[in-house]
Every structure is written in structure tokens, then in C-alpha cells.
Write a protein that holds these residues in place. Structure first.
Motif: not given
Length: 104
Positions: A68-84
Motif C-alpha cells: 500500500r505505501a509503495e503504491n501510494r508513493d508511486m501514484n503521488e509521483c506519477l500524478h505530479k507529472y500527469t495531472n490535468k
């Protein structure tokens, strides 16, 4: 949406009255720009992606709570670069490049 709208309004005003009409991005080009944004995000978040993949290796259902923690970190990082906002900024930049005068 606000950034894109501001860029679009500004450039439309700048171009009004010019001989060459403002060109928009085609759907094919938008897809290509979106893929470039995602590729950049994967490069920037390589460590987080690797950590999640290492955690998930060999697990099936338990990956949901074990990583869960690794998934959250991965999603937060990806969201920084792929948000709207990032995608719209990339579209605006591609549109600007498409419409800049050609130097011969």
C-alpha cells in the motif's frame, strides 16, 4: 483548464488579423503529446515504480495491503507529472510550436 484557456485566449488575440489562421492540434497529435507526458513521468518516477514492482513481485491478492505505501508513493509521483494541468501545459506548448512561424 484556466491555464489552457488563458494561453488560448492570448494567442487567439495575438493572431487575429494575421494572414495565417491559428491551427489546433489534431487528436493524433494530442495522443502523441499525452504519450510523451506519460513517458516523461515514468522516467521521473523510476525509483517509485521499481520499489512498487519489487514489493509486488511474487504476490497476488496480498499486494493490495502489503504494498500500500509503495503504491501510494508511486501514484503521488506519477500524478505530479500527469495531472490535468501538466497535460494541458504540454498541449499548449505543442500548439505554440505548431503555430510558430517557419524560418527558412
Amino acid at each position: 483548464a484556466l491555464l489552457y484557456r488563458q494561453v488560448r485566449e492570448c494567442t487567439m488575440e495575438d493572431v487575429q488579423g494575421s494572414a495565417k489562421p491559428w491551427r489546433k492540434l489534431s487528436n493524433r497529435r494530442k495522443d502523441a503529446v499525452r504519450k510523451e507526458v506519460y513517458a516523461h513521468a515514468f522516467q521521473e518516477c523510476h525509483e517509485e515504480l521499481k520499489a512498487y514492482a519489487d514489493c509486488a513481485r511474487g504476490k497476488l491478492i496480498s499486494v493490495a495491503w502489503t504494498c500500500r505505501a509503495e503504491n501510494r508513493d508511486m501514484n503521488e509521483c506519477l500524478h505530479k507529472y500527469t495531472n490535468k494541468q501538466q497535460i494541458e501545459k504540454a498541449f499548449a506548448e505543442a500548439e505554440r510550436i505548431l503555430n510558430e512561424p517557419k524560418v527558412e
